[in-house]
Design a protein around this motif. Sequence first.
Motif, PDB file in Angstrom:
ATOM      1  N   VAL A  26       3.875  10.262  -1.367  1.00 40.24           N
ATOM      2  CA  VAL A  26       2.588   9.580  -1.550  1.00 40.24           C
ATOM      3  C   VAL A  26       2.130   9.119  -0.165  1.00 40.24           C
ATOM      4  O   VAL A  26       2.318   7.966   0.218  1.00 40.24           O
ATOM      5  CB  VAL A  26       2.711   8.379  -2.510  1.00 40.24           C
ATOM      6  CG1 VAL A  26       1.336   7.761  -2.773  1.00 40.24           C
ATOM      7  CG2 VAL A  26       3.356   8.804  -3.820  1.00 40.24           C
ATOM      8  N   PRO A  27       1.540  10.004   0.611  1.00 38.91           N
ATOM      9  CA  PRO A  27       1.206   9.682   2.009  1.00 38.91           C
ATOM     10  C   PRO A  27       0.224   8.538   2.159  1.00 38.91           C
ATOM     11  O   PRO A  27       0.134   7.944   3.237  1.00 38.91           O
ATOM     12  CB  PRO A  27       0.619  11.005   2.540  1.00 38.91           C
ATOM     13  CG  PRO A  27       0.210  11.770   1.324  1.00 38.91           C
ATOM     14  CD  PRO A  27       1.155  11.381   0.243  1.00 38.91           C
ATOM     15  N   ASP A  28      -0.503   8.199   1.088  1.00 43.49           N
ATOM     16  CA  ASP A  28      -1.429   7.065   1.182  1.00 43.49           C
ATOM     17  C   ASP A  28      -0.700   5.789   1.575  1.00 43.49           C
ATOM     18  O   ASP A  28      -1.242   4.940   2.292  1.00 43.49           O
ATOM     19  CB  ASP A  28      -2.141   6.837  -0.158  1.00 43.49           C
ATOM     20  CG  ASP A  28      -3.109   7.970  -0.495  1.00 43.49           C
ATOM     21  OD1 ASP A  28      -3.312   8.828   0.376  1.00 43.49           O
ATOM     22  OD2 ASP A  28      -3.638   7.981  -1.615  1.00 43.49           O
ATOM     23  N   LEU A  29       0.547   5.627   1.093  1.00 40.36           N
ATOM     24  CA  LEU A  29       1.312   4.427   1.420  1.00 40.36           C
ATOM     25  C   LEU A  29       1.554   4.331   2.921  1.00 40.36           C
ATOM     26  O   LEU A  29       1.412   3.270   3.522  1.00 40.36           O
ATOM     27  CB  LEU A  29       2.647   4.434   0.664  1.00 40.36           C
ATOM     28  CG  LEU A  29       2.575   4.272  -0.852  1.00 40.36           C
ATOM     29  CD1 LEU A  29       3.963   4.439  -1.455  1.00 40.36           C
ATOM     30  CD2 LEU A  29       1.995   2.918  -1.220  1.00 40.36           C
ATOM     31  N   ILE A  30       1.918   5.458   3.535  1.00 40.40           N
ATOM     32  CA  ILE A  30       2.159   5.459   4.979  1.00 40.40           C
ATOM     33  C   ILE A  30       0.864   5.245   5.738  1.00 40.40           C
ATOM     34  O   ILE A  30       0.819   4.513   6.732  1.00 40.40           O
ATOM     35  CB  ILE A  30       2.816   6.791   5.407  1.00 40.40           C
ATOM     36  CG1 ILE A  30       4.230   6.888   4.838  1.00 40.40           C
ATOM     37  CG2 ILE A  30       2.851   6.915   6.925  1.00 40.40           C
ATOM     38  CD1 ILE A  30       5.191   5.890   5.411  1.00 40.40           C
ATOM     39  N   VAL A  31      -0.216   5.871   5.274  1.00 44.33           N
ATOM     40  CA  VAL A  31      -1.504   5.743   5.956  1.00 44.33           C
ATOM     41  C   VAL A  31      -1.938   4.282   6.018  1.00 44.33           C
ATOM     42  O   VAL A  31      -2.280   3.757   7.084  1.00 44.33           O
ATOM     43  CB  VAL A  31      -2.574   6.600   5.254  1.00 44.33           C
ATOM     44  CG1 VAL A  31      -3.963   6.285   5.821  1.00 44.33           C
ATOM     45  CG2 VAL A  31      -2.270   8.083   5.428  1.00 44.33           C
ATOM     46  N   PHE A  32      -1.910   3.598   4.872  1.00 50.84           N
ATOM     47  CA  PHE A  32      -2.364   2.214   4.854  1.00 50.84           C
ATOM     48  C   PHE A  32      -1.350   1.284   5.512  1.00 50.84           C
ATOM     49  O   PHE A  32      -1.723   0.240   6.057  1.00 50.84           O
ATOM     50  CB  PHE A  32      -2.652   1.775   3.419  1.00 50.84           C
ATOM     51  CG  PHE A  32      -3.929   2.362   2.869  1.00 50.84           C
ATOM     52  CD1 PHE A  32      -5.159   1.917   3.321  1.00 50.84           C
ATOM     53  CD2 PHE A  32      -3.894   3.384   1.933  1.00 50.84           C
ATOM     54  CE1 PHE A  32      -6.333   2.465   2.833  1.00 50.84           C
ATOM     55  CE2 PHE A  32      -5.063   3.939   1.438  1.00 50.84           C
ATOM     56  CZ  PHE A  32      -6.293   3.471   1.887  1.00 50.84           C
ATOM     57  N   ALA A  33      -0.070   1.651   5.468  1.00 47.82           N
ATOM     58  CA  ALA A  33       0.948   0.833   6.133  1.00 47.82           C
ATOM     59  C   ALA A  33       0.807   0.891   7.647  1.00 47.82           C
ATOM     60  O   ALA A  33       1.257  -0.016   8.356  1.00 47.82           O
ATOM     61  CB  ALA A  33       2.349   1.291   5.734  1.00 47.82           C
ATOM     62  N   THR A  34       0.181   1.944   8.171  1.00 51.32           N
ATOM     63  CA  THR A  34      -0.007   2.075   9.617  1.00 51.32           C
ATOM     64  C   THR A  34      -1.414   1.694  10.071  1.00 51.32           C
ATOM     65  O   THR A  34      -1.582   1.086  11.127  1.00 51.32           O
ATOM     66  CB  THR A  34       0.288   3.511  10.065  1.00 51.32           C
ATOM     67  OG1 THR A  34      -0.509   4.429   9.296  1.00 51.32           O
ATOM     68  CG2 THR A  34       1.749   3.851   9.871  1.00 51.32           C
ATOM     69  N   LEU A  35      -2.433   2.005   9.255  1.00 53.60           N
ATOM     70  CA  LEU A  35      -3.804   1.698   9.654  1.00 53.60           C
ATOM     71  C   LEU A  35      -4.088   0.199   9.612  1.00 53.60           C
ATOM     72  O   LEU A  35      -4.772  -0.328  10.488  1.00 53.60           O
ATOM     73  CB  LEU A  35      -4.797   2.438   8.765  1.00 53.60           C
ATOM     74  CG  LEU A  35      -4.937   3.946   9.000  1.00 53.60           C
ATOM     75  CD1 LEU A  35      -5.999   4.527   8.079  1.00 53.60           C
ATOM     76  CD2 LEU A  35      -5.289   4.241  10.460  1.00 53.60           C
ATOM     77  N   SER A  36      -3.566  -0.486   8.598  1.00 50.67           N
ATOM     78  CA  SER A  36      -3.834  -1.924   8.482  1.00 50.67           C
ATOM     79  C   SER A  36      -3.323  -2.703   9.691  1.00 50.67           C
ATOM     80  O   SER A  36      -4.060  -3.537  10.247  1.00 50.67           O
ATOM     81  CB  SER A  36      -3.219  -2.472   7.191  1.00 50.67           C
ATOM     82  OG  SER A  36      -3.859  -1.921   6.070  1.00 50.67           O
ATOM     83  N   PRO A  37      -2.084  -2.472  10.146  1.00 48.48           N
ATOM     84  CA  PRO A  37      -1.626  -3.192  11.350  1.00 48.48           C
ATOM     85  C   PRO A  37      -2.488  -2.901  12.576  1.00 48.48           C
ATOM     86  O   PRO A  37      -2.784  -3.812  13.363  1.00 48.48           O
ATOM     87  CB  PRO A  37      -0.201  -2.668  11.546  1.00 48.48           C
ATOM     88  CG  PRO A  37       0.234  -2.234  10.194  1.00 48.48           C
ATOM     89  CD  PRO A  37      -0.987  -1.692   9.547  1.00 48.48           C
ATOM     90  N   ILE A  38      -2.879  -1.647  12.745  1.00 48.10           N
ATOM     91  CA  ILE A  38      -3.736  -1.306  13.887  1.00 48.10           C
ATOM     92  C   ILE A  38      -5.050  -2.070  13.813  1.00 48.10           C
ATOM     93  O   ILE A  38      -5.527  -2.637  14.807  1.00 48.10           O
ATOM     94  CB  ILE A  38      -3.986   0.215  13.932  1.00 48.10           C
ATOM     95  CG1 ILE A  38      -2.682   0.959  14.227  1.00 48.10           C
ATOM     96  CG2 ILE A  38      -5.036   0.553  14.984  1.00 48.10           C
ATOM     97  CD1 ILE A  38      -2.806   2.469  14.120  1.00 48.10           C
ATOM     98  N   MET A  39      -5.646  -2.097  12.617  1.00 54.52           N
ATOM     99  CA  MET A  39      -6.915  -2.799  12.433  1.00 54.52           C
ATOM    100  C   MET A  39      -6.772  -4.282  12.741  1.00 54.52           C
ATOM    101  O   MET A  39      -7.602  -4.864  13.453  1.00 54.52           O
ATOM    102  CB  MET A  39      -7.404  -2.609  10.997  1.00 54.52           C
ATOM    103  CG  MET A  39      -8.708  -3.317  10.679  1.00 54.52           C
ATOM    104  SD  MET A  39      -9.149  -3.195   8.934  1.00 54.52           S
ATOM    105  CE  MET A  39      -7.851  -4.236   8.211  1.00 54.52           C
ATOM    106  N   PHE A  40      -5.715  -4.918  12.227  1.00 54.87           N
ATOM    107  CA  PHE A  40      -5.519  -6.344  12.464  1.00 54.87           C
ATOM    108  C   PHE A  40      -5.349  -6.635  13.953  1.00 54.87           C
ATOM    109  O   PHE A  40      -5.952  -7.578  14.486  1.00 54.87           O
ATOM    110  CB  PHE A  40      -4.302  -6.854  11.694  1.00 54.87           C
ATOM    111  CG  PHE A  40      -4.605  -7.266  10.287  1.00 54.87           C
ATOM    112  CD1 PHE A  40      -5.446  -8.338  10.027  1.00 54.87           C
ATOM    113  CD2 PHE A  40      -4.056  -6.589   9.210  1.00 54.87           C
ATOM    114  CE1 PHE A  40      -5.734  -8.731   8.729  1.00 54.87           C
ATOM    115  CE2 PHE A  40      -4.336  -6.966   7.910  1.00 54.87           C
ATOM    116  CZ  PHE A  40      -5.178  -8.043   7.664  1.00 54.87           C
ATOM    117  N   VAL A  41      -4.528  -5.843  14.621  1.00 58.66           N
ATOM    118  CA  VAL A  41      -4.267  -6.096  16.043  1.00 58.66           C
ATOM    119  C   VAL A  41      -5.552  -5.980  16.849  1.00 58.66           C
ATOM    120  O   VAL A  41      -5.896  -6.869  17.643  1.00 58.66           O
ATOM    121  CB  VAL A  41      -3.198  -5.121  16.579  1.00 58.66           C
ATOM    122  CG1 VAL A  41      -3.122  -5.212  18.102  1.00 58.66           C
ATOM    123  CG2 VAL A  41      -1.846  -5.423  15.962  1.00 58.66           C
TER     124      VAL A  41
END
Length: 269
Positions: A26-41
């Motif tokens: 379920v690649p969506d889990l990895i996508v959001f697990a990586t995009l969200s931290p980038i966005m926050f930073v």
Amino acid sequence: MSSTLAEAVSDSVVITKRNLIKVKRVPDLIVFATLSPIMFVVLFRYIFGGAINLPPGISYAEFLLPGIFAQTVVFGSTVTGASIAEDLQKGLIDRFRSLPMSRSAVLIGRTVADLGLNVISITVMALTGYAVGWRINSSIAEAIGGFLVLLVFAFAISWLMALVGLLVRTPEVVNNASFIVIFPLTFASNAFVPLESFPAPLRAFAEWNPVSTVVQAARELFGNVPAGAPVPDVWSLQNPALYTVLWTVVILVVFVPLAVRAYLRTASR
């Protein structure tokens, strides 16, 4: 069915592998697990960076990143509760119950797998943070200690969320319930702004908030506290690593047995 410690460990490894394979499929889990931290930073770095007054000798990037680390891993622990609630809805817990396996393996496998997701999130955030000016100014051993403090605390919160997932049984309710608790804990802390700017009652709460001590411990271990910075006047922030470990132990001692008991009651229905 009783099981030995070796059997429990073996079963937990199998469940952990199952959960990690699910993430892969379920690649969506990895996508959001990586995009969200980038966005926050990126957003916090450049939106608040020019508005926060900090002591001389430290950039907002170095002040911010330990706070973003803590916020992300604590919020990431909610995945545990939502995933367990989803397994309950789909009947997977009933399937696990029919297998000759340790009863605690399902919860151990779930929390350990989610710890792996947090490792991915922290790695992505660290690389993003380096790109926007964050630096580790301590030794390798201290830096590893900083990451371990964050991950161990998140692992403890995962067990709390596991209990929530077993009690409410729907992923949507888990997300709403955890947001109500975790949101004020992370924002009523020293994660994003110095505590000196807080009103007195809120500052008193934030000084003893375990999220604040996780952040403070990470800052000290990463070398993100400038030389000559004033020493906090409360015991919790003077000894943030010890205070965090104490909270971690308390959470695990309380919520691991409660979660396992709730799982056994759920599986017996």
